[in-house]
Design a protein around this motif. Sequence first.
Motif, PDB file in Angstrom:
ATOM      1  N   VAL A   6       0.843  -1.193   0.000  1.00 13.84           N
ATOM      2  CA  VAL A   6       0.000   0.000   0.000  1.00 13.84           C
ATOM      3  C   VAL A   6       0.881   1.246   0.000  1.00 13.84           C
ATOM      4  O   VAL A   6       1.693   1.446   0.907  1.00 13.84           O
ATOM      5  CB  VAL A   6      -0.948   0.024   1.210  1.00 13.84           C
ATOM      6  N   VAL A  32      -2.749  -0.626   7.956  1.00 15.63           N
ATOM      7  CA  VAL A  32      -2.900  -1.366   6.699  1.00 15.63           C
ATOM      8  C   VAL A  32      -2.194  -2.716   6.779  1.00 15.63           C
ATOM      9  O   VAL A  32      -2.643  -3.696   6.171  1.00 15.63           O
ATOM     10  CB  VAL A  32      -2.412  -0.556   5.470  1.00 15.63           C
ATOM     11  N   ALA A  37      -2.237  -6.072   4.451  1.00 18.08           N
ATOM     12  CA  ALA A  37      -1.271  -5.681   3.416  1.00 18.08           C
ATOM     13  C   ALA A  37       0.098  -6.256   3.730  1.00 18.08           C
ATOM     14  O   ALA A  37       0.537  -6.257   4.885  1.00 18.08           O
ATOM     15  CB  ALA A  37      -1.198  -4.163   3.305  1.00 18.08           C
ATOM     16  N   SER A 211       1.903  -2.382  -6.210  1.00 12.11           N
ATOM     17  CA  SER A 211       1.957  -1.221  -5.330  1.00 12.11           C
ATOM     18  C   SER A 211       0.817  -0.293  -5.716  1.00 12.11           C
ATOM     19  O   SER A 211       0.767   0.193  -6.845  1.00 12.11           O
ATOM     20  CB  SER A 211       3.309  -0.510  -5.478  1.00 12.11           C
ATOM     21  N   GLY A 213      -1.714   2.998  -4.472  1.00 12.50           N
ATOM     22  CA  GLY A 213      -1.886   4.089  -3.538  1.00 12.50           C
ATOM     23  C   GLY A 213      -3.102   4.946  -3.818  1.00 12.50           C
ATOM     24  O   GLY A 213      -4.091   4.911  -3.085  1.00 12.50           O
ATOM     25  N   LEU A 216      -6.475   3.101  -4.123  1.00 14.40           N
ATOM     26  CA  LEU A 216      -6.843   2.438  -2.876  1.00 14.40           C
ATOM     27  C   LEU A 216      -7.321   3.449  -1.828  1.00 14.40           C
ATOM     28  O   LEU A 216      -8.344   3.232  -1.158  1.00 14.40           O
ATOM     29  CB  LEU A 216      -5.658   1.633  -2.347  1.00 14.40           C
ATOM     30  N   VAL A 229      -8.567  -2.824   1.647  1.00  8.42           N
ATOM     31  CA  VAL A 229      -7.362  -3.658   1.663  1.00  8.42           C
ATOM     32  C   VAL A 229      -7.747  -5.119   1.466  1.00  8.42           C
ATOM     33  O   VAL A 229      -7.139  -5.851   0.677  1.00  8.42           O
ATOM     34  CB  VAL A 229      -6.571  -3.464   2.974  1.00  8.42           C
ATOM     35  N   TYR A 232      -8.810  -5.919  -2.123  1.00 10.34           N
ATOM     36  CA  TYR A 232      -7.658  -6.137  -2.998  1.00 10.34           C
ATOM     37  C   TYR A 232      -7.048  -7.513  -2.773  1.00 10.34           C
ATOM     38  O   TYR A 232      -6.712  -8.228  -3.733  1.00 10.34           O
ATOM     39  CB  TYR A 232      -6.597  -5.060  -2.763  1.00 10.34           C
TER      40      TYR A 232
END
Length: 238
Positions: A6, A32, A37, A211, A213, A216, A229, A232
Motif C-alpha cells: 500500500v 494497513v 497488506a 503497489s 496508492g 486504494l 485492503v 484487494y
Amino acid sequence: MTKLSVNINKIATLRNSRGGNVPNLLKVAKDVQEFGAEGVTIHPRPDERHIRYQDAYDLKPVVVTEYNIEGNPIPKFKDLVLDIKPTQVTLVPDGDDVLTSNAGWDTVNHQSYLKDVIAEFKEAGIRTSIFIDTDLKLIEAAATTGTDRIELYTENFATEFANGNKEAVKPYTEAAILAHDLGLGINAGHDLNLENIQFFKQNIPNLAEVSIGHALISESIYLGIENVVNMYLHRLKG
C-alpha cells in the motif's frame, strides 16, 4: 500469491494540506499491515510535497512487512535509502516537476548509470526494482543492469481497460513472460484499482507484487480502508 504493498503518499498529502499530524501517517502504516497488506510503499520527492524525508526514517520501525521506497536516485535519495536500508528500492526516473510518475526507464541509454546505482544498493543488501514500460528491448536491457525486479508501469493498461479494451493487457503479459525468462522478478503499479486488478493479476504470470496508492485511498473514502485492503487481497488470490 501476489503481494499487496500500500502506497501511503496520499495520506501524507492530506496531512500536509492542513498541517499537524492528522491523519497520522505512522498509524495508517500500522493499520494497513494489520488489515493484511504485505508491504508499505512511499515515494519521497525532493520538494517533500507528500512524504517527507523524515517520514521515511519514522516509518522504518513501523513497517514490519516489506518496506518499499520509490524514487529517482539523485544523491539525496540514494543517501536516504542506504541509511534506512528498506526491503526494496524502486528506481523511478521522474523529474522534480512531475505531478506523478509518467514514464519508465530507458534501460538502453541509461544502462551504465543504472548498473552503478543498482550495484551500490545491492551491496547494501537492498532488493532493487526498475520502473519500466513494456518494450521488450527495454526489458532485455534491464536484465543486464543487475536489478532483481522490474515494476511494470501500468497506466496505459488501466486507461484502455476502463474503455473496454481488454487486449491492452497483452504487452504486459509478454513483458512479464520475458522478464521471468531472464530471471527478473515482476512488480506492477500505477492506476491499478478494484475494477482492473483481478483481470490484470490473472493475465500476468509470476506477478510478485503490486503497489497501489491513489486508487486504494480514494476507494477507501467510500468503503473504508480495512474493507478495501481486504477487497484487494481477495482479488489478488483469484
